[in-house]
Design a protein around this motif. Sequence first.
Motif, PDB file in Angstrom:
ATOM      1  N   LEU A   8      35.706  40.467  37.206  1.00 35.61           N
ATOM      2  CA  LEU A   8      34.323  40.017  37.269  1.00 35.61           C
ATOM      3  C   LEU A   8      34.143  38.802  38.184  1.00 35.61           C
ATOM      4  O   LEU A   8      33.204  38.790  38.999  1.00 35.61           O
ATOM      5  CB  LEU A   8      33.796  39.721  35.864  1.00 35.61           C
ATOM      6  CG  LEU A   8      32.323  39.323  35.794  1.00 35.61           C
ATOM      7  CD1 LEU A   8      31.457  40.466  36.311  1.00 35.61           C
ATOM      8  CD2 LEU A   8      31.960  38.936  34.393  1.00 35.61           C
ATOM      9  N   PRO A   9      35.002  37.761  38.144  1.00 37.35           N
ATOM     10  CA  PRO A   9      34.814  36.640  39.082  1.00 37.35           C
ATOM     11  C   PRO A   9      34.940  37.070  40.546  1.00 37.35           C
ATOM     12  O   PRO A   9      34.220  36.553  41.411  1.00 37.35           O
ATOM     13  CB  PRO A   9      35.933  35.662  38.707  1.00 37.35           C
ATOM     14  CG  PRO A   9      36.284  35.990  37.311  1.00 37.35           C
ATOM     15  CD  PRO A   9      36.042  37.456  37.164  1.00 37.35           C
ATOM     16  N   ILE A  10      35.819  38.018  40.831  1.00 43.63           N
ATOM     17  CA  ILE A  10      35.962  38.503  42.200  1.00 43.63           C
ATOM     18  C   ILE A  10      34.702  39.236  42.637  1.00 43.63           C
ATOM     19  O   ILE A  10      34.213  39.040  43.758  1.00 43.63           O
ATOM     20  CB  ILE A  10      37.202  39.403  42.328  1.00 43.63           C
ATOM     21  CG1 ILE A  10      38.460  38.584  42.049  1.00 43.63           C
ATOM     22  CG2 ILE A  10      37.275  40.047  43.701  1.00 43.63           C
ATOM     23  CD1 ILE A  10      39.716  39.407  41.959  1.00 43.63           C
ATOM     24  N   LEU A  11      34.143  40.053  41.768  1.00 42.85           N
ATOM     25  CA  LEU A  11      32.910  40.765  42.105  1.00 42.85           C
ATOM     26  C   LEU A  11      31.744  39.800  42.288  1.00 42.85           C
ATOM     27  O   LEU A  11      30.904  39.988  43.175  1.00 42.85           O
ATOM     28  CB  LEU A  11      32.597  41.801  41.028  1.00 42.85           C
ATOM     29  CG  LEU A  11      33.550  42.999  40.975  1.00 42.85           C
ATOM     30  CD1 LEU A  11      33.203  43.898  39.804  1.00 42.85           C
ATOM     31  CD2 LEU A  11      33.491  43.768  42.273  1.00 42.85           C
ATOM     32  N   ILE A  12      31.676  38.762  41.452  1.00 43.95           N
ATOM     33  CA  ILE A  12      30.619  37.758  41.616  1.00 43.95           C
ATOM     34  C   ILE A  12      30.783  37.039  42.954  1.00 43.95           C
ATOM     35  O   ILE A  12      29.806  36.828  43.687  1.00 43.95           O
ATOM     36  CB  ILE A  12      30.642  36.765  40.434  1.00 43.95           C
ATOM     37  CG1 ILE A  12      30.200  37.479  39.151  1.00 43.95           C
ATOM     38  CG2 ILE A  12      29.737  35.566  40.719  1.00 43.95           C
ATOM     39  CD1 ILE A  12      30.358  36.646  37.903  1.00 43.95           C
ATOM     40  N   PHE A  13      32.006  36.668  43.288  1.00 46.75           N
ATOM     41  CA  PHE A  13      32.274  36.019  44.569  1.00 46.75           C
ATOM     42  C   PHE A  13      31.884  36.909  45.742  1.00 46.75           C
ATOM     43  O   PHE A  13      31.250  36.454  46.698  1.00 46.75           O
ATOM     44  CB  PHE A  13      33.751  35.641  44.647  1.00 46.75           C
ATOM     45  CG  PHE A  13      34.145  35.035  45.959  1.00 46.75           C
ATOM     46  CD1 PHE A  13      33.812  33.727  46.278  1.00 46.75           C
ATOM     47  CD2 PHE A  13      34.842  35.785  46.899  1.00 46.75           C
ATOM     48  CE1 PHE A  13      34.165  33.174  47.483  1.00 46.75           C
ATOM     49  CE2 PHE A  13      35.200  35.236  48.111  1.00 46.75           C
ATOM     50  CZ  PHE A  13      34.857  33.932  48.408  1.00 46.75           C
ATOM     51  N   LEU A  14      32.249  38.192  45.683  1.00 46.37           N
ATOM     52  CA  LEU A  14      31.892  39.118  46.760  1.00 46.37           C
ATOM     53  C   LEU A  14      30.380  39.291  46.860  1.00 46.37           C
ATOM     54  O   LEU A  14      29.834  39.385  47.964  1.00 46.37           O
ATOM     55  CB  LEU A  14      32.578  40.462  46.544  1.00 46.37           C
ATOM     56  CG  LEU A  14      34.075  40.500  46.819  1.00 46.37           C
ATOM     57  CD1 LEU A  14      34.644  41.858  46.448  1.00 46.37           C
ATOM     58  CD2 LEU A  14      34.353  40.190  48.266  1.00 46.37           C
ATOM     59  N   GLY A  15      29.701  39.335  45.728  1.00 44.06           N
ATOM     60  CA  GLY A  15      28.242  39.450  45.742  1.00 44.06           C
ATOM     61  C   GLY A  15      27.579  38.246  46.377  1.00 44.06           C
ATOM     62  O   GLY A  15      26.656  38.378  47.186  1.00 44.06           O
ATOM     63  N   ILE A  16      28.050  37.041  46.018  1.00 42.30           N
ATOM     64  CA  ILE A  16      27.494  35.826  46.609  1.00 42.30           C
ATOM     65  C   ILE A  16      27.789  35.782  48.105  1.00 42.30           C
ATOM     66  O   ILE A  16      26.930  35.423  48.914  1.00 42.30           O
ATOM     67  CB  ILE A  16      28.042  34.578  45.885  1.00 42.30           C
ATOM     68  CG1 ILE A  16      27.484  34.508  44.460  1.00 42.30           C
ATOM     69  CG2 ILE A  16      27.696  33.311  46.649  1.00 42.30           C
ATOM     70  CD1 ILE A  16      28.107  33.443  43.604  1.00 42.30           C
TER      71      ILE A  16
END
Length: 124
Positions: A8-16
């Motif tokens: 989840l943190p990786i996906l949030i980072f990629l989204g940002i």
Amino acid sequence: MVDLSQYLPILIFLGIAFALSALFVFLPMGVARLTGTHNPTAAKESEYECGFPAFEDPRSQFDVRFYLVAILFIVFDLEAAFLFPWAVSFLDLGWAAWITMMVFIGELVFGLVYAWKMGALDWE
């Protein structure tokens, strides 16, 4: 079962990262359209390179000497890329590294002399 909550943190980072990059690309284009600075004309959309308009077909063939000079530039650029790290650690490497580098530079000098004698560096 694999626990995907760690991603989840990786996906949030990629989204940002995606949102910021899209913002940096599309926001100036939108502002230009809204403020009226987007005004394409024939002169603005014409090909313009190296300080003068294009005067030949872009698919025309180049002289072989152009490619030879480009290849020689790449070879000597790579020489500089190999020579700098060697020079930084020269004292720690010993005589074997010095001899190897002298052979390498000798090969490059031989290649340059050969290209010079064959006329690859002569430009008309």
